[in-house]
Write a protein that holds these residues in place. Structure first.
Motif, mmCIF file in Angstrom:
data_model
loop_
_atom_site.group_PDB
_atom_site.id
_atom_site.type_symbol
_atom_site.label_atom_id
_atom_site.label_comp_id
_atom_site.label_asym_id
_atom_site.label_seq_id
_atom_site.Cartn_x
_atom_site.Cartn_y
_atom_site.Cartn_z
ATOM 1 N N ALA A 89 0.836 -1.212 0.000
ATOM 2 C CA ALA A 89 0.000 0.000 0.000
ATOM 3 C C ALA A 89 0.868 1.259 0.000
ATOM 4 O O ALA A 89 0.576 2.235 -0.702
ATOM 5 C CB ALA A 89 -0.925 -0.010 1.219
ATOM 6 N N ALA A 90 1.949 1.221 0.762
ATOM 7 C CA ALA A 90 2.830 2.399 0.840
ATOM 8 C C ALA A 90 3.400 2.725 -0.537
ATOM 9 O O ALA A 90 3.495 3.892 -0.924
ATOM 10 C CB ALA A 90 3.948 2.137 1.846
ATOM 11 N N ARG A 91 3.734 1.674 -1.288
ATOM 12 C CA ARG A 91 4.368 1.860 -2.599
ATOM 13 C C ARG A 91 3.364 2.276 -3.672
ATOM 14 O O ARG A 91 3.684 3.059 -4.559
ATOM 15 C CB ARG A 91 5.020 0.519 -2.992
ATOM 16 C CG ARG A 91 5.942 0.582 -4.195
ATOM 17 C CD ARG A 91 6.530 -0.783 -4.535
ATOM 18 N NE ARG A 91 5.549 -1.672 -5.145
ATOM 19 C CZ ARG A 91 5.054 -2.767 -4.584
ATOM 20 N NH1 ARG A 91 5.459 -3.156 -3.392
ATOM 21 N NH2 ARG A 91 4.144 -3.509 -5.217
ATOM 22 N N THR A 92 2.120 1.775 -3.579
ATOM 23 C CA THR A 92 1.209 1.895 -4.731
ATOM 24 C C THR A 92 0.082 2.915 -4.555
ATOM 25 O O THR A 92 -0.627 3.197 -5.510
ATOM 26 C CB THR A 92 0.553 0.527 -5.040
ATOM 27 O OG1 THR A 92 -0.176 0.088 -3.888
ATOM 28 C CG2 THR A 92 1.609 -0.517 -5.398
ATOM 29 N N HIS A 93 -0.099 3.482 -3.334
ATOM 30 C CA HIS A 93 -1.289 4.334 -3.162
ATOM 31 C C HIS A 93 -1.046 5.737 -3.717
ATOM 32 O O HIS A 93 0.081 6.239 -3.734
ATOM 33 C CB HIS A 93 -1.712 4.409 -1.696
ATOM 34 C CG HIS A 93 -0.886 5.346 -0.863
ATOM 35 N ND1 HIS A 93 0.402 5.064 -0.471
ATOM 36 C CD2 HIS A 93 -1.151 6.574 -0.365
ATOM 37 C CE1 HIS A 93 0.879 6.063 0.239
ATOM 38 N NE2 HIS A 93 -0.033 6.998 0.318
ATOM 39 N N LEU A 94 -2.128 6.340 -4.160
ATOM 40 C CA LEU A 94 -2.053 7.716 -4.650
ATOM 41 C C LEU A 94 -3.433 8.366 -4.486
ATOM 42 O O LEU A 94 -4.439 7.823 -4.968
ATOM 43 C CB LEU A 94 -1.654 7.730 -6.131
ATOM 44 C CG LEU A 94 -1.377 9.119 -6.722
ATOM 45 C CD1 LEU A 94 -0.145 9.755 -6.089
ATOM 46 C CD2 LEU A 94 -1.194 9.024 -8.244
#
Ligand SMILES: Cc1ncc(COP(=O)(O)O)c(C=O)c1O
Length: 336
Positions: free
Chosen positions: A308-313
């Motif tokens: 989630a940290a890498r892919t959320h926006l």
């Protein structure tokens, strides 16, 4: 505000009491205790539940830093658990995996406006951090009422925001409410006998007055946010290559933020920023990786959190966003 200025009652007093009644009714809780901010609301709730220095409190790492800071500040130990990267919330299994015999409470977080699952039944008290989810509803139950206590922030950018800092605790538990009331006021009920080492953390009357004016519109604004989410889906955001839309099932989500997932989130962030679209990645560095949390390393990897940290926006979201703006954002994503 003029009425408060004329009343001479600036902190707590009748305006705050009226807001506390109205917000308790809105949430469907017996009690509401107005406090200085959402961080104090968590600390005071945990203290009122009997959590003490050295006790463990399970908390997701994928949240705003304050959720864990409120635990560490009282000398308790945040034990970081994982989330489901599709919902951004904890699950009963991710919480259970982090529990030990020293676990005294669970702090669940209704992240981005989506309710976390009900975690009562895991054998320890639950505080629901609803700072991002005022009004979210599941099976007729509002945010803040899915644990032993629920906590809110009225920071100006929240779904219900004041003109400054503010916070609240809601609960059905009479004793917990009485303890929280005492703790927000230096551990005293009468200003002369002090039974606890408490806090100076009170909602002020001007903020309560502002919140009373805004509260009747909250459900309408939340519905307008859901309509923006529907428009993103209807107008084709989900068909843009590599973008996954937020998971939600109808009524419960209040879209404090509209957060998509994408393996090319950083490239999208750059492309959209270049086109002056207001996008943000809120929690690229999850809380357990923050320098101040180094004393509290999780016992196991947190793969859902890392994903989630890498892919959320977070894309633009608000009750006033119109179709044209929504289409511009979708077009910018498609070309980014
Ligand atoms: C999930 C969450 N918890 C706690 C807080 C803390 O609230 P406050 O800023 O009012 O202290 C916030 C917001 O700032 C939040 O988003």
């Amino acid at each position: 505000m003029t009425a408060v200025a004329r009343s001479g009652r600036y902190i707590l007093g009748p305006e705050v009491e009226a807001f506390e009644r109205e917000f308790a009714d809105f949430c469907g809780a017996r009690h509401c205790i107005g406090v200085g901010n959402g961080t104090d609301a968590i600390t005071i709730s945990l203290r009122a539940l009997g959590v003490e220095a050295g006790d463990e409190v399970v908390v997701p790492s994928f949240t705003f830093y304050a959720s864990a800071e409120a635990i560490a500040n009282m000398g308790a130990r945040p034990v970081f658990c994982d989330i489901d990267p599709r919902t951004f919330c904890v699950t009963p299994d991710t919480v259970k995996a982090a529990m030990t015999e020293r676990t005294k409470a669970i702090l669940s977080v209704d992240l981005f406006g989506r309710l976390a699952p009900d975690l009562r039944g895991l054998g320890v008290p639950v505080v629901e951090d609803s700072a991002q989810a005022h009004g979210a509803t599941r099976d007729g139950r509002r945010a803040g009422t899915n644990g032993d206590a629920g906590t809110f922030s009225f920071f100006p950018s929240k779904n219900l925001g004041a003109l400054g800092d503010g916070g609240a605790i809601v609960t059905d538990d009479d004793e917990l409410a009485a303890r929280a009331r005492r703790l927000r006021f230096h551990g005293s009920t009468d200003k002369s006998t002090f039974t606890d080492v408490g806090y100076n953390s009170r909602l002020d009357a001007v903020q309560a007055g502002v919140l009373r004016l805004l509260l009747p519109d909250l459900d309408g604004w939340n519905e307008a946010r859901r309509e923006v989410a529907r428009a993103y889906a209807r107008n084709g955001l989900g068909e843009v290559d590599g973008i996954e839309l937020p998971e939600w099932d109808g009524e419960e989500h209040v879209f404090h933020l509209y957060v998509i997932r994408s393996e090319r989130a950083d490239a999208l962030l750059e492309a959209l920023t270049e086109r002056d679209v207001g996008v943000r990645a809120y929690y690229r560095r999850p809380v357990h990786e923050q320098p101040a949390m180094a004393p509290f390393p999780p016992a196991a990897d947190l793969p859902g959190t890392a994903e989630a940290a890498r892919t959320h926006l977070a894309l633009p979201m608000g009750p006033l966003l119109d179709e044209r703006a929504i289409d511009e954002v979708i077009a910018a994503c498609a070309s980014g």
